[in-house]
Design a protein around this motif. Structure first.
Motif, short mmCIF file in Angstrom:
data_model
loop_
_atom_site.label_atom_id
_atom_site.label_comp_id
_atom_site.label_asym_id
_atom_site.label_seq_id
_atom_site.Cartn_x
_atom_site.Cartn_y
_atom_site.Cartn_z
N GLY A 97 0.78 -1.23 0.00
CA GLY A 97 0.00 0.00 0.00
C GLY A 97 0.82 1.28 0.00
O GLY A 97 0.27 2.37 0.15
N HIS A 98 2.12 1.18 -0.16
CA HIS A 98 3.00 2.36 -0.18
C HIS A 98 3.64 2.47 -1.55
O HIS A 98 3.76 1.49 -2.28
N GLU A 99 4.11 3.69 -1.87
CA GLU A 99 4.69 3.96 -3.17
C GLU A 99 5.93 4.83 -3.02
O GLU A 99 5.89 5.87 -2.37
N ALA A 100 7.03 4.40 -3.62
CA ALA A 100 8.25 5.20 -3.69
C ALA A 100 8.46 5.55 -5.15
O ALA A 100 8.16 4.74 -6.04
N GLU A 101 8.98 6.76 -5.41
CA GLU A 101 9.21 7.15 -6.79
C GLU A 101 10.45 8.01 -6.92
O GLU A 101 10.87 8.67 -5.97
N MET A 102 11.00 7.97 -8.11
CA MET A 102 12.08 8.86 -8.50
C MET A 102 11.69 9.42 -9.86
O MET A 102 11.46 8.66 -10.80
N THR A 103 11.57 10.74 -9.95
CA THR A 103 11.12 11.36 -11.19
C THR A 103 12.31 11.91 -11.97
O THR A 103 13.35 12.23 -11.41
#
Length: 97
Positions: free
Chosen positions: A24-30
């Motif tokens: 249920g968690h989200e990590a991102e690198m844009t």
């Protein structure tokens, strides 16, 4: 499945992101593209639920692997990504100068 195997890349004409989702968690690198030969990593966000698990490093590592495979350079403007490049001199071949 490992973190690196679970990273999804979303890519448009001018921008994109590396994404990891679990529990249920989200990590991102844009990133933003500079033409066809360079990307700027501009932001990394890793929620507290993933801290200490190497998720941020996995996101940057995947970008480095993709850059090598596609013959592009990376300009790490994000402080986290820039710190990882300082810690990994073996990534110098994809670092934009």
């Amino acid at each position: 499945m490992s973190v690196s195997e679970s990273i999804i890349v979303e890519d448009t004409d001018s921008k994109g992101r590396y994404l990891y989702r679990a529990d249920g968690h989200e990590a991102e690198m844009t990133f933003s593209k500079i033409g066809t030969s360079q990307i700027i990593i501009d932001h990394t966000d890793v929620p507290d639920a993933f801290r200490g698990q190497g998720v941020g490093l996995a996101l940057v590592t995947r970008a480095v692997e993709d850059a090598r495979a596609n013959g592009i350079k990376i300009r790490p403007l994000c402080p986290f990504a820039a710190a990882q490049f300082r810690r990994h001199p073996e990534w110098a071949d994809v670092l934009a100068r």
